[in-house]
Every structure is written in structure tokens, then in C-alpha cells.
Design an enzyme around this catalytic site. Structure first.
Site, PDB file in Angstrom:
ATOM      1  N   SER A 196      36.525  42.958  38.677  1.00  0.00           N
ATOM      2  CA  SER A 196      37.468  43.023  37.596  1.00  0.00           C
ATOM      3  C   SER A 196      36.951  42.323  36.363  1.00  0.00           C
ATOM      4  O   SER A 196      35.998  41.223  36.750  1.00  0.00           O
ATOM      5  CB  SER A 196      38.740  42.264  37.938  1.00  0.00           C
ATOM      6  OG  SER A 196      39.560  42.218  36.888  1.00  0.00           O
ATOM      7  N   TYR A 248      43.776  34.936  40.407  1.00  0.00           N
ATOM      8  CA  TYR A 248      43.086  36.350  40.505  1.00  0.00           C
ATOM      9  C   TYR A 248      41.819  36.128  39.917  1.00  0.00           C
ATOM     10  O   TYR A 248      40.713  36.557  40.472  1.00  0.00           O
ATOM     11  CB  TYR A 248      44.044  37.356  39.694  1.00  0.00           C
ATOM     12  CG  TYR A 248      43.410  38.744  39.586  1.00  0.00           C
ATOM     13  CD1 TYR A 248      43.627  39.373  40.771  1.00  0.00           C
ATOM     14  CD2 TYR A 248      42.628  39.219  38.411  1.00  0.00           C
ATOM     15  CE1 TYR A 248      42.948  40.971  40.993  1.00  0.00           C
ATOM     16  CE2 TYR A 248      42.119  40.492  38.575  1.00  0.00           C
ATOM     17  CZ  TYR A 248      42.517  41.267  39.772  1.00  0.00           C
ATOM     18  OH  TYR A 248      41.826  42.663  39.985  1.00  0.00           O
TER      19      TYR A 248
END
Length: 398
Positions: A233, A246
């Protein structure tokens, strides 16, 4: 006299416009070639240079032999012909190649399983819920080449069981590709507000699960001299407010992928990172999950932290999930195209960054002054006018 004057003016205008149009055609060819080079879809070398040089050298010839717009048309045709004859990088054949994908209940994994199945791959689609709607949809829509498997990447037993099943199905063919896609976000909130179980769960699913599965399946991957594709990501390379758990797990997966790229090169295995940004995959959850997240945060917070941040600020953190979800793109095709290139290109790129945000945010993080980057991040990911109660109280006292 008036007619002659008008004609001279028109000729002068044409003399000014034509060089600009020639330049525009040449720039269009250059831009198209540059795009293919950046995507590693061209074979660099003498053949490429020659096929680009010939149309560019034809520009003065076209303008002299056929003055005016006929020459421009001929030059444009030469550029178009040169573009169509560029040495495009070879894509490897699909037939006989098998891919294992994790996290196929929804999002990228679900769409990718369908996409690769249509391309002709043998697909092993790992799902968390074997009887869930995502798994049922794959069973109904896909061909017989696709197999849906129960695969919780945090379960060593399920990983081992999946390995034995895949190995038996392949019958010593080797596994061409692994796509580590399974991932969780859990909650968007300040790091101090997140309970430790969220940090642990993100690390277990997004990083440790991918590591364990990769280690178990590497013998099959080495046998096929295949591809390892890890979905990370932009949050793994750019510090985004509210994404501490995250981001840390995706950053770990990025580094793991980069190290493996060098270690596995001697075995003929290629490693690629897919670093998407701002796509609607379901990772932000839904209204029921947001309500549950709010209750969990309030449950785990100490009285002091709850008082300092305040109910209003904590609620605003949870509301961000809905905002980010609404602003994300639901067109996943650009991501699927990049993953398929990582699996099929003869010389895949090290990194694919589909989506404008996946390029823009890491770029400003690395190349603009820190004060500007901080302003952009707070503007995009901050809580706006809403601040923790403790900050408001200090501001009022000052």
C-alpha cells in the site's frame, strides 16, 4: 490587393502553425514510448532506437518533399507506423500456469481471481469464509480451473493444508505465482487510541501471514521459477495520519519483498510489489463495523485518554472510514492489469503503483520540504476543525 493580402496572411499563419504541429506529433510519439518504457513493456536496445530514429529523421524530408499539411500527414503516418512496430516486451504464455491468491472474499483478491481465470490461469483462490458470499460468487461464476480454498493466513494449519492440496493438484508442475493479497485495516484512528490487539492483528494478517505462506510455498515457486507478487500500500511508504497499525504492517511487507527479490533471483524467481492507492475494496468496512469499532475503542481506552481526546474527536476518527471509502475509486482494472503484468511480463517491474495517489503522496513525501508535506497530510488526513478536548482546553487557556 485585398485577396492577395489575405492569402499572404494565411500563408504566414500556416508557416507558424505547421512547425508546432510537427513538434506535437513528435512529442506524442515520445510520450507514448516513454509510457511503455516506464511500464517495462518495451524491449530496449538498438532495434527500438532505430525504429524511433527513422520517423524523426523523416520530418525534414516530409516538410520539403510535400510542403504544407500533406507533409504533416505523411510524417504523422510514419510516426504511427513506427509506434505500431515497436519491439514490445513478450508476455509469457498463460497455459499450464497456476496462481495462488489470498484474500479472495472481496476486493482485489476477488476481482483478480475472476480476471486470471478468464485469462486462462489455473487459480487457487483462498478465502476466509468458505461459505461466504464472495466464495459462493467465485464458485458460481468461475470456470473449472478455479478452486476455492479455506485459507486463513493467520492459521498455520490452514496454510499447511492448502500447501498439501495445491501440491497434489499440481502433480509436480510447480506453482507459477503467489499473490499475497489478504489484508486488514481494522480502524482509522490516532495510534494512541488504537488497542494493541489491532496492531497485532494487522501485523499477523498483513505481514506475518504473508511471510509464513511464502516460506511454505517457496519450494513450489522455485520449482516453476515463478513469481511472488505482494500487495502492499502507499501507506507502507508514506506516513498517513490514523493508519499507524496498517502502515507499519505494510512497510514490513515492503521490506520483506525487497530482500526476497535479491535472495530469490539466483533461483529464477522474480518478486514484484503492487502498491495501490485509493481504491474501494471493502477494507474500510461498513456502517455496522464502524459502530463496532467505536465501541471497541471506547472499551479499551483508559479514563485519562478518553477524557483527553473526548467523545467527539474519537467519533470523528471513525467517521473517516466512511469518507475515505466514498472518495476511493471502484474501478479496480488498473490494479488487475498491473498484477497480471507482474505475473506475465518477461521482465516485470520491481514496483507497480496503480492509482494517482500511489504516485503523488510518496513523491511529495520524498521530494518536497517536510513543512509542505506535513501541511498536505494534515489537510488530507487530519480531523479538520475537530480537535481532542485536551488540545482545545490548552488553547483556551493560552
Amino acid at each position: 490587393m485585398e485577396l492577395g493580402g489575405d492569402g499572404g496572411e494565411a500563408q504566414g499563419t500556416g508557416g507558424m502553425v505547421l512547425p508546432l504541429l510537427y513538434s506535437a506529433v513528435a512529442a506524442a510519439l515520445g510520450g507514448a514510448v516513454l509510457r511503455l518504457l516506464l511500464r517495462q513493456e518495451l524491449e530496449p536496445g538498438g532495434v527500438l532506437a532505430l525504429r524511433l530514429l527513422l520517423p524523426l529523421l523523416s520530418q525534414p524530408l516530409c516538410s520539403v518533399a510535400m510542403p504544407g499539411y500533406p507533409g504533416l500527414c505523411l510524417f504523422s503516418l510514419a510516426c504511427l507506423l513506427a509506434y505500431s512496430r515497436l519491439p514490445v516486451s513478450q508476455l509469457l504464455p498463460v497455459q499450464g500456469k497456476a496462481i495462488l491468491i489470498t484474500g479472495c472474499d472481496s476486493g482485489f483478491g476477488h476481482a483478480l481471481a475472476k480476471y486470471l481465470d478468464k485469462l486462462g490461469f489455473t487459480v487457487f483462490a483462498g478465502v476466509l469464509y468458505l461459505n461466504g458470499p464472495g466464495a459462493e460468487d467465485l464458485k458460481m461464476c468461475a470456470s473449472a480451473r478455479l478452486t476455492v480454498l479455506q485459507l486463513d493466513v493467520t492459521s498455520s494449519e490452514q496454510i499447511a493444508g492448502t500447501f498439501e492440496h495445491v501440491k497434489a493438484q499440481l502433480k509436480n508442475r510447480g506453482l507459477w505465482g503467489i499473490v499475497n493479497n489478504a489484508g486488514v485495516l481494522e480502524c482509522v484512528a490516532d495510534a494512541e487510541l488504537l488497542p494493541m490487539n489491532i496492531f497485532k492483528h494487522c501485523m499477523e494478517v498483513n505481514f506475518l501471514g504473508a511471510v509464513e505462506l511464502t516460506k511454505i510455498f517457496l519450494p513450489l515457486l522455485r520449482q516453476a521459477k515463478g513469481r511472488l507478487v505482494n500487495i502492499t500500500s502507499l501507506a507502507g511508504v508514506t506516513p498517513l495520519l490514523g493508519f499507524a497499525a496498517y502502515s507499519a504492517s505494510k512497510a514490513a511487507l515492503n521490506m520483506f519483498s525487497n530482500v526476497l527479490r535479491y535472495e530469490l533471483a539466483i533461483w529464477g524467481v522474480k518478486v514484484a510489489i503492487i502498491q495501490p492507492g485509493s481504491f474501494r475494496t471493502g477494507i474500510f468496512g461498513n456502517s455496522d463495523q464502524w459502530s463496532n469499532q467505536h465501541n471497541k475503542l471506547m472499551q479499551y481506552l483508559s479514563p485519562d485518554v478518553r477524557k483527553d481526546y473526548g467523545e467527539s474527536y474519537i467519533s470523528s476518527c471513525i467517521d473517516k472510514c466512511a469518507k475515505y471509502n466514498d472518495k476511493s475509486s471502484d474501478d479496480l482494472q488498473i490494479v488487475l492489469d498491473d498484477i497480471s503484468l507482474a505475473l506475465m511480463a518477461k521482465n516485470p517491474k520491481r514496483l507497480y503503483s496503480p492509482g494517482p495517489a500511489a504516485f503523488f503522496l510518496p513523491f511529495i513525501h520524498h521530494y518536497v520540504p517536510t513543512c509542505i508535506f506535513e501541511y498536505v497530510m494534515i489537510s488530507l488526513f487530519g480531523s479538520g476543525p475537530n480537535q481532542p478536548d485536551g488540545v482545545k482546553e490548552k488553547g483556551s487557556h493560552q
